[in-house]
Design an enzyme around this catalytic site. Structure first.
Site, mmCIF file in Angstrom:
data_model
loop_
_atom_site.group_PDB
_atom_site.id
_atom_site.type_symbol
_atom_site.label_atom_id
_atom_site.label_comp_id
_atom_site.label_asym_id
_atom_site.label_seq_id
_atom_site.Cartn_x
_atom_site.Cartn_y
_atom_site.Cartn_z
ATOM 1 N N LYS A 62 5.477 -2.370 -6.427
ATOM 2 C CA LYS A 62 4.467 -1.409 -5.981
ATOM 3 C C LYS A 62 4.418 -1.259 -4.464
ATOM 4 O O LYS A 62 3.977 -0.228 -3.939
ATOM 5 C CB LYS A 62 3.088 -1.834 -6.490
ATOM 6 N N SER A 315 9.500 -6.120 -13.005
ATOM 7 C CA SER A 315 8.694 -5.309 -12.090
ATOM 8 C C SER A 315 7.587 -6.066 -11.387
ATOM 9 O O SER A 315 7.071 -5.587 -10.370
ATOM 10 C CB SER A 315 8.091 -4.118 -12.845
#
Length: 514
Positions: A62, A315
């Site tokens: 992110k 992720s």
């Protein structure tokens, strides 16, 4: 500082490529390694590689999108500061990005956000503001404050600059291995999947890009079915990093046009993938971080893929430590390495030995029993498997051939969540009983609200709760009720918790009902 160029209404792949190449994300982000997973590779018959985004300073991808957007802000925007709403990885990405650029940041987080996440935002230089019972309420507050204070709202996924920032990951993949056959990417709001897909298909269209969603939050699959983004009625929070109710408009456009396929997986498969990552590369992934690997394994099995080079994105690794207990308990089921069964055996000496002998030396992983009847005993038993579903069917057939009554509970969610911990208690008198499963918010006062709303009119006959480290608690509750009690149903509606009547569940009938 040069301001970023504005995007067109529907940016083309070349526009996204230029934006990704110009993104200054490496002022704060890292080029993360692409590692071979030897054990999984051997098991799947393919070369499996993992892109280690857990190695970013905020332990998540992110950071890429947040920095790419914030770095392009004007001096006026920087002076007023940035704001976002998030309870997870995006919050930390915005906090660190803004801090790196000397910009004040305000992060609105739901009031039930774990302290470790609030402290992480503060540690990265952001100012956390706890507001609202859920993400939607926090987001509404953040947008209102943005208008009031003239701050710039940084969306978690649905903005071209954020998508281009996430697309830098695709550039790294191609530089690290240009011979990939398929790339598997997790999908929440779609920012990472969109950024990776649009760049890969523009540069090397022969590489397949597959999106992976959690079954409990499959907003892309729902949008593809409807032909446009739609709101999911409910979202499961186990893989909270992808727990998004509605995919973004721009991310949907790109995913629809550039993803080659989409696959969904359940929570047990995610748990199995978390274990795979730990055993192979010693990474402790959060559930959403292991989502792409879970999807890869399912896709390989479904399509018979062999001898290919397959990459997946780990992720994030901002795992709630207490959630690892749930992962540990469920990973064997996710790999189809354990069968759960209810078996009726005679209540006499030597019955358990005879039962185990029929299993043929297969290891018993769980055995729950309490005396309740002079003639027969119903046992809750777990058996370790080496050959998955095929072996499970063999065991069930052997049980039946051996004269046992058997029920397969391996796919029974209530049995796995509750009944396995409650075997051994039955009411001492006949009851008119109805059983409900609830999802309680993991926040102070949730139990009291339950008790106050339902009042003291109805006798609670059974109650089981066990924390799994998510943002809601799974509760099983029984009530002494007539077959039709409209007033009770009215109180359930007033309570507002997600609930289902599960009185007919076979595990309940076998182990807990009178």
């Amino acid at each position: 500082m040069a301001e970023s160029q504005p995007f067109s209404a529907e940016p083309c792949p070349a526009e996204y490529l230029r934006a990704a190449l110009r993104a200054q994300v490496y002022e704060v982000a890292q080029v993360t390694p692409l590692q071979v997973m030897n054990k999984v590779s051997e098991r799947l018959g393919n070369t499996v590689l993992v892109k280690r985004e857990d190695r970013q300073p905020v332990h998540s991808f992110k950071l890429r999108g947040a920095y790419a957007m914030i770095e392009g802000f004007s001096e006026a925007q920087r002076a007023c500061g940035v704001i976002t709403a998030s309870a997870g990885n995006h919050a930390q990405g915005v906090a660190l990005s803004a801090s790196q650029l000397g910009i004040p940041s305000l992060i609105v987080m739901p009031t039930n956000t774990a302290d470790i996440k609030v402290d992480a935002v503060r540690g990265f230089g952001g100012e956390p503001l706890l507001f609202g019972a859920n993400f939607d309420e926090a987001k509404a507050k953040a947008i209102a404050l943005a208008r009031e204070r003239h701050m710039t709202f940084v969306p978690p996924f649905d903005h071209p600059a954020v998508i281009a920032g996430q697309g830098t990951l695709a550039m790294e993949l191609l530089q690290q291995d240009a011979h990939l056959d398929r790339i598997f990417v997790p999908v929440g709001g779609g920012g990472l999947a969109a950024g990776v897909a649009v760049l890969i298909k523009h540069l090397m269209p022969q590489i397949k890009v597959i999106g992976v969603e959690a079954e409990e939050s499959a907003c892309l699959a729902a949008a593809l079915h409807a032909g446009e983004p739609v709101d999911l009625q409910r979202v499961g929070l186990f893989a909270e990093g992808v727990a998004v109710r509605r995919i973004g408009d721009e991310t949907f456009r790109l995913c629809r046009d550039y993803l080659d396929d989409v696959v969904t997986v359940d929570s047990d498969a995610i748990c199995a993938a978390v274990k795979d990552l730990f055993e192979d590369v010693r990474a402790i992934a959060e559930p959403s971080g292991a989502l792409a690997l879970a999807g890869m394994k399912k896709y390989v099995q479904q399509h018979g893929i062999r001898d290919e080079r397959l990459a997946h994105v780990l992720s994030g690794a901002n795992v709630n430590f207490h959630g690892l207990r749930y992962v540990s308990e469920r990973c064997e089921l996710g790999e189809q390495r354990e069968a759960l069964m209810a078996v009726t055996i005679p209540e006499r000496k030597g019955s358990f030995l005879a039962f185990c002998e029929l299993l043929g030396g297969r290891p018993v992983t769980e055995f729950n029993y309490r005396y309740s009847d002079a003639d027969n005993a119903c046992i809750f038993v777990g058996v370790r498997l080496t050959r998955g579903c095929e072996e499970r069917e063999e065991i069930l057939a052997e049980m039946v051939a051996g004269g046992y009554q058997v029920a397969d509970l391996s796919d029974d969610e209530m049995a796995k969540l509750h009944v396995r911990y409650m075997v051994g208690g039955r009411p001492s008198k006949p009851l008119r009983e109805r059983l409900y499963s609830f999802e309680f918010p993991e926040s102070p006062g949730a139990l009291l609200k339950f008790l106050y709303t339902l009042g003291t009119r109805w006798n609670i006959t059974l109650f089981h709760y066990r924390s799994h480290g998510t943002d809601f608690g799974r509760v099983l509750a029984g009530f002494e009720l007539a077959e039709r009690e409209p007033e009770f149903d009215h109180h359930l509606l007033a309570l507002g918790y997600e609930c289902h009547d599960v009185t007919a569940n076979p595990a309940f009938r076998l182990f807990l009902a009178d």
